[in-house]
Motif scaffolding. Structure first.
Motif, PDB file in Angstrom:
ATOM      1  N   GLY A  22      16.426 -19.258  22.972  1.00  0.00           N
ATOM      2  CA  GLY A  22      16.178 -17.833  22.687  1.00  0.00           C
ATOM      3  C   GLY A  22      16.209 -17.599  21.195  1.00  0.00           C
ATOM      4  O   GLY A  22      15.763 -18.438  20.425  1.00  0.00           O
ATOM      5  N   GLY A  23      16.731 -16.456  20.821  1.00  0.00           N
ATOM      6  CA  GLY A  23      16.891 -16.189  19.395  1.00  0.00           C
ATOM      7  C   GLY A  23      15.852 -15.253  18.815  1.00  0.00           C
ATOM      8  O   GLY A  23      16.042 -14.719  17.714  1.00  0.00           O
ATOM      9  N   LEU A  24      14.751 -15.041  19.530  1.00  0.00           N
ATOM     10  CA  LEU A  24      13.711 -14.130  19.049  1.00  0.00           C
ATOM     11  C   LEU A  24      14.345 -12.757  18.834  1.00  0.00           C
ATOM     12  O   LEU A  24      14.956 -12.200  19.731  1.00  0.00           O
ATOM     13  CB  LEU A  24      12.596 -14.092  20.101  1.00  0.00           C
ATOM     14  N   THR A  66      10.193 -21.053  26.368  1.00  0.00           N
ATOM     15  CA  THR A  66      11.166 -20.234  25.645  1.00  0.00           C
ATOM     16  C   THR A  66      12.138 -19.612  26.632  1.00  0.00           C
ATOM     17  O   THR A  66      11.845 -19.452  27.810  1.00  0.00           O
ATOM     18  CB  THR A  66      10.559 -19.079  24.822  1.00  0.00           C
ATOM     19  N   GLU A  67      13.290 -19.256  26.101  1.00  0.00           N
ATOM     20  CA  GLU A  67      14.328 -18.572  26.890  1.00  0.00           C
ATOM     21  C   GLU A  67      14.742 -17.294  26.165  1.00  0.00           C
ATOM     22  O   GLU A  67      15.924 -16.993  26.064  1.00  0.00           O
ATOM     23  CB  GLU A  67      15.564 -19.470  27.023  1.00  0.00           C
ATOM     24  N   SER A  68      13.760 -16.582  25.641  1.00  0.00           N
ATOM     25  CA  SER A  68      14.113 -15.357  24.919  1.00  0.00           C
ATOM     26  C   SER A  68      14.674 -14.328  25.879  1.00  0.00           C
ATOM     27  O   SER A  68      14.057 -14.026  26.890  1.00  0.00           O
ATOM     28  CB  SER A  68      12.880 -14.771  24.244  1.00  0.00           C
ATOM     29  N   GLY A  69      15.829 -13.803  25.547  1.00  0.00           N
ATOM     30  CA  GLY A  69      16.452 -12.826  26.419  1.00  0.00           C
ATOM     31  C   GLY A  69      16.525 -11.462  25.765  1.00  0.00           C
ATOM     32  O   GLY A  69      16.025 -10.466  26.285  1.00  0.00           O
ATOM     33  N   ARG A  70      17.108 -11.426  24.597  1.00  0.00           N
ATOM     34  CA  ARG A  70      17.259 -10.164  23.867  1.00  0.00           C
ATOM     35  C   ARG A  70      15.897  -9.486  23.671  1.00  0.00           C
ATOM     36  O   ARG A  70      15.756  -8.285  23.877  1.00  0.00           O
ATOM     37  CB  ARG A  70      17.876 -10.475  22.493  1.00  0.00           C
ATOM     38  N   PHE A  71      14.896 -10.277  23.287  1.00  0.00           N
ATOM     39  CA  PHE A  71      13.566  -9.730  23.033  1.00  0.00           C
ATOM     40  C   PHE A  71      12.987  -9.073  24.289  1.00  0.00           C
ATOM     41  O   PHE A  71      12.360  -8.030  24.228  1.00  0.00           O
ATOM     42  CB  PHE A  71      12.648 -10.856  22.545  1.00  0.00           C
TER      43      PHE A  71
HETATM   44  C1  LIG Z   1      21.937 -16.900  25.139  1.00  0.00           C
HETATM   45  C2  LIG Z   1      20.933 -17.922  25.323  1.00  0.00           C
HETATM   46  C3  LIG Z   1      19.575 -17.572  25.305  1.00  0.00           C
HETATM   47  C4  LIG Z   1      19.076 -16.192  25.025  1.00  0.00           C
HETATM   48  O1  LIG Z   1      19.122 -15.892  23.673  1.00  0.00           O
HETATM   49  P1  LIG Z   1      18.428 -14.563  23.085  1.00  0.00           P
HETATM   50  O2  LIG Z   1      18.841 -14.553  21.690  1.00  0.00           O
HETATM   51  O3  LIG Z   1      18.978 -13.430  23.876  1.00  0.00           O
HETATM   52  O4  LIG Z   1      16.980 -14.699  23.239  1.00  0.00           O
HETATM   53  C5  LIG Z   1      18.669 -18.570  25.551  1.00  0.00           C
HETATM   54  N1  LIG Z   1      19.061 -19.830  25.777  1.00  0.00           N
HETATM   55  C6  LIG Z   1      20.362 -20.194  25.790  1.00  0.00           C
HETATM   56  C7  LIG Z   1      20.731 -21.588  26.060  1.00  0.00           C
HETATM   57  C8  LIG Z   1      21.337 -19.256  25.563  1.00  0.00           C
HETATM   58  O5  LIG Z   1      22.609 -19.620  25.559  1.00  0.00           O
END
Ligand SMILES: *Cc1c(COP(=O)(O)O)cnc(C)c1O
Length: 609
Positions: free
Chosen positions: A272-274, A318-323
């Motif tokens: 994630g991180g976006l 991708t595993e963007s969550g916040r975005f």
């Molecule tokens: C928390 C986390 C995310 C989500 O990160 P965001 O900044 O919200 O996009 C994705 N992958 C892993 C492994 C995480 O721990």
């Protein structure tokens, strides 16, 4: 005053005729939706979810990668999963799953309970990735998900997990899952959430461990199951450069593992991180890149590395969550009191003969005008100081002091109004306004609904829903209704919030807190035993009209106590006993007992009287 809506709003909202509107379908005013929910009998703070904004974010993520892939003639695919830890609530997840279908958007689970959610709700063909620390039971669950037909990848965080996978596969005599390796990069993110990357990171395999893992898999004959490498350098990456570094580093690791014989290794999961732009202030922006730049960089860099090392271009996960989650949820908190409310002319109890300085304050208040207000303001403060000293010495009484407080506040209010006509040009007055803030008491809990503000100082955009055609002239401190002095969003000169001077006896005033859909709800805590607010899902029908599809009621006081494992029978028996042993009449006892039991079944947030 637009409250920075051009910076954080992403065109999701706009201001028209003094109210905040939703820039979608028939563009309803947020205040109308709030009134509608209140008319259905729900009071207090309300969390509103807009599934159209979940769709917009998912669309934007897939489209920008699709464009980048086309532009760079990239040979891998783009895939994504939603990390459940960002928001596991059914009011969020169920709408997301519906939208996800079309994109084959999957879920990421980081615990056994999250994995159960993924196994239940994920669309059948969509991927499931499993991160975090795992025991054998969790791996068994992952296998069961695999047996159900899901496309499951278990990302190992350490070599022991690989050993557990091998053991579980011998229990089942089969291996219905793929294996991913979380790699420990030397790159780490920046900012308040950057703890997930770097050589000291809690997560992932070092280069030495990666080599060992590949050797173990080779020996066990399961190297063909190694499908993905994964990293996550932290949330809310506000600067693109560490991410680019991480892509280069992981791209090279991917290529080298392939060269070690992992022929099915075909994906890089960039975590994630976006980032989301939370700022309401132009000079305090949170991120220095757009989603287009982000996807272009990822695609371009991975192509370059794959070509240089002559390996196939990997699929990008991708595993963007916040975005994905933040924009969809808005918290509405009714303002229930302004601190200076009591300081009005009606409360003055002037005497026949007042102390001289009080008489002078009266005079200042009557004659203050646009030309003299700066001087009069200073005089009023001087007099006030002297009056307080006189009170301490016993020369004036409490009534005099109260009159002085009221008059000084009224003079300050008038000065601020005159100053705001001139756009606070006078430096002195700007600083007065900064010093004499109005305190807005809002019906919500910061600990429950904005825990990242309490814990990390993260600011969320806040603005009133109405009066937006009027210049707000009160520097504002926002108080929640907990008894904790940390339950306050203080006024700051560097990032000031101004709100309107409202008479709450005559009109309602609501604050909206925006971009609260990621992390806040599950991190929220029941400090003072405040629980989740009421929650509403708002969709739009084919005609473009909004529809309140679902309302989840806030907990009753008795439910909150049961959640803490209190025995409600014991509590009720005790309360009843205490009332029955009073010397009230039988009729009165019955009446207050009934009343108390009704209150137990009511919400903990404050109600309008
Ligand atoms: C928390 C986390 C995310 C989500 O990160 P965001 O900044 O919200 O996009 C994705 N992958 C892993 C492994 C995480 O721990």
């Amino acid at each position: 005053m637009k409250y920075g809506i051009d910076i954080w709003g992403a065109n999701n909202f706009f201001i028209e005729n003094g109210v905040l509107k939703i820039n979608y379908a028939n563009q309803p005013a947020l205040i109308d939706i709030v009134k509608d929910i209140e008319e259905k009998g729900f009071q207090g703070p309300i969390l509103i979810r807009f599934p159209h904004l979940i769709r917009k974010q998912i669309n934007s993520l897939y489209n920008s990668f699709k464009k980048a892939i086309k532009f760079f003639d990239y040979k891998g695919e783009f895939k994504a999963v939603f990390p459940l830890k960002v928001n596991q609530f059914p009011t969020f997840i169920k709408p997301l799953i519906k939208i996800a279908h079309k994109f084959n958007y999957g879920l990421e689970a980081g615990s056994k309970a999250e994995l159960i959610l993924a196994m239940t709700y994920n669309n059948k063909k969509a991927p499931i990735t499993i991160n975090g620390f795992k025991d054998k039971d969790m791996i068994r669950m992952a296998f069961i998900a695999g047996f159900m037909g899901y496309d499951v990848t278990i990302t190992i965080e350490g070599l022991n997990e690989l050993k557990s996978i091998i053991e579980v596969s011998s229990e089942y005599h089969s291996m219905p899952v793929n294996i991913g390796i979380r790699i420990r990069l030397h790159t780490s993110g920046v900012g308040i959430w950057a703890k997930s990357g770097g050589i000291e990171s809690k997560f992932g395999l070092s280069s030495t461990e990666i080599i060992e893992a590949v050797e173990i898999m080779k020996k066990e004959g399961i190297l063909n199951k190694l499908k993905m490498i994964h990293f996550h350098i932290g949330s809310q990456i506000n600067d693109i450069s560490p991410l680019k570094k991480a892509i280069r580093e992981s791209g090279n690791i991917y290529a080298d593992i392939r060269k070690m014989g992992a022929k099915n290794l075909s994906a890089i999961d960039i975590g994630g991180g976006l980032a989301i732009e939370y700022s309401q202030w132009e000079d305090k922006k949170d991120r220095n890149y757009s989603i287009e730049e982000f996807s272009n960089d990822v695609v371009y860099l991975l192509k370059e590395i794959a070509n240089k090392k002559s390996v196939p271009m990997p699929d990008i996960f991708t595993e963007s969550g916040r975005f994905i989650a933040s924009p969809s949820t808005v918290l509405i908190a009714p303002v229930i009191e302004l601190f200076s409310q009591e300081y009005n002319e009606k409360s003055l109890k002037l005497k026949e003969k007042n102390p001289d300085l009080v008489e002078e304050l009266i005079d200042l208040y009557k004659t203050i005008n646009e030309n003299n207000y700066i001087e009069f303001f200073h005089d009023a403060l001087d007099h006030f100081e002297s009056l307080l000293t006189l009170f301490d010495l016993g020369y004036i009484d409490l009534t005099d002091r109260s009159n002085a407080e009221i008059l000084v506040h009224l003079i300050i209010k008038k000065s601020i109004t005159f100053a705001s006509f001139r756009g606070f040009k006078n430096k002195d007055l700007k600083s007065i306004n900064e010093k004499f803030q109005e305190k807005y008491l809002a019906n919500f809990s910061i600990f429950q609904s904005l825990p990242d503000f309490w814990g990390l100082g993260q600011r969320f955009p806040v603005m009133p829903l109405t009066k937006l055609n009027k210049t707000p002239n009160r520097s504002a401190t926002i108080w929640d209704i907990t008894c904790d002095s940390d339950g306050e969003i203080p006024f700051r000169k560097e990032n000031p919030i101004y709100l309107h001077d409202v008479d709450l006896n005559k009109e309602d005033y609501y604050l909206g807190f925006f971009l609260v859909g990621a992390y806040q709800e599950i991190l929220g805590m029941r400090h003072n035993l405040f629980c989740f607010p009421n929650e509403a899902i708002v969709n739009f029908d084919d005609e473009g009209n909004y529809k309140i599809n679902f309302i989840e009621t806030t907990q009753k006081i008795r439910e909150i106590l049961i959640d803490l494992d209190y025995d409600m029978d014991e509590i009720e028996r005790d309360l009843k006993n205490k009332i029955e042993t009073t010397d009230l009449t039988e009729e009165n006892k019955k009446e207050i007992l009934g009343e108390l039991f009704l209150l137990l079944n009511d919400m903990v947030y404050l109600k309008k009287d």
